[in-house]
Write a protein that holds these residues in place. Sequence first.
Motif, PDB file in Angstrom:
ATOM      1  N   LEU A  96      34.872 -23.565 -29.773  1.00  0.00           N
ATOM      2  CA  LEU A  96      33.697 -22.730 -29.993  1.00  0.00           C
ATOM      3  C   LEU A  96      33.389 -22.034 -28.677  1.00  0.00           C
ATOM      4  O   LEU A  96      33.453 -22.651 -27.618  1.00  0.00           O
ATOM      5  CB  LEU A  96      32.514 -23.600 -30.421  1.00  0.00           C
ATOM      6  N   GLY A  97      33.088 -20.749 -28.736  1.00  0.00           N
ATOM      7  CA  GLY A  97      32.828 -20.018 -27.499  1.00  0.00           C
ATOM      8  C   GLY A  97      31.717 -18.996 -27.643  1.00  0.00           C
ATOM      9  O   GLY A  97      31.338 -18.614 -28.750  1.00  0.00           O
ATOM     10  N   VAL A  98      31.202 -18.588 -26.505  1.00  0.00           N
ATOM     11  CA  VAL A  98      30.225 -17.505 -26.442  1.00  0.00           C
ATOM     12  C   VAL A  98      30.592 -16.661 -25.231  1.00  0.00           C
ATOM     13  O   VAL A  98      31.009 -17.195 -24.197  1.00  0.00           O
ATOM     14  CB  VAL A  98      28.772 -18.035 -26.360  1.00  0.00           C
ATOM     15  N   GLU A  99      30.521 -15.348 -25.380  1.00  0.00           N
ATOM     16  CA  GLU A  99      30.811 -14.473 -24.242  1.00  0.00           C
ATOM     17  C   GLU A  99      29.970 -13.212 -24.318  1.00  0.00           C
ATOM     18  O   GLU A  99      29.528 -12.805 -25.389  1.00  0.00           O
ATOM     19  CB  GLU A  99      32.300 -14.166 -24.118  1.00  0.00           C
ATOM     20  N   ALA A 100      29.756 -12.630 -23.141  1.00  0.00           N
ATOM     21  CA  ALA A 100      29.022 -11.369 -23.039  1.00  0.00           C
ATOM     22  C   ALA A 100      29.879 -10.407 -22.235  1.00  0.00           C
ATOM     23  O   ALA A 100      30.451 -10.782 -21.203  1.00  0.00           O
ATOM     24  CB  ALA A 100      27.679 -11.580 -22.362  1.00  0.00           C
TER      25      ALA A 100
END
Length: 183
Positions: A96-100
Amino acid sequence: YEGSLLLEVSIINWKHLIGERVNSSRGGRANLYLFGGMAFFAFNPQGYYQDRWYDLQPLGTEGQGIKPNTPKYKLNSSALVLGAGYRYLLGGRWSLGVEAGFRKTNTDYLDDVSKEFWDNAELAATNGTVSANLADRSVGDDGNAFIRAAGSQRGNSKIKDYYGFTQITLAFKLGSDGNSQSY
């Protein structure tokens, strides 16, 4: 639409800090990373007028195509990409990941605004009333529409447009075994 070529660099990869390989059956490993590169994209600014959407580039809302040596802007460009992300190995093949990400473009027309207002009467005569009406949608403090003087500032062509995004990803690693040896 966008396509990009990016380089990703791990700045903190917890598997290296604890001195062991990541084994998906043990779960819970994380990675903090930075990325950068180049993006190439296509865009098409539009305006809503009288219950209909209009493509703005063909309308030449800043006098493009009328004004000498001012062709209509291109509907594709490139951008410098910078960003950061965090990825967590859930276990097995799942993460699971989050990026901006942030894009600094090489165009000032993502919103069809760059330089100055063009003469509205000339826009109407040359490109039609829709062009003139979408070129200047100014509203005063009293709520009434008004037309700005030709040559007055509409945008700032010295500062190119930017855009960004944030995304959450759920990834499944393809392969013959369930062990994830790296990110």
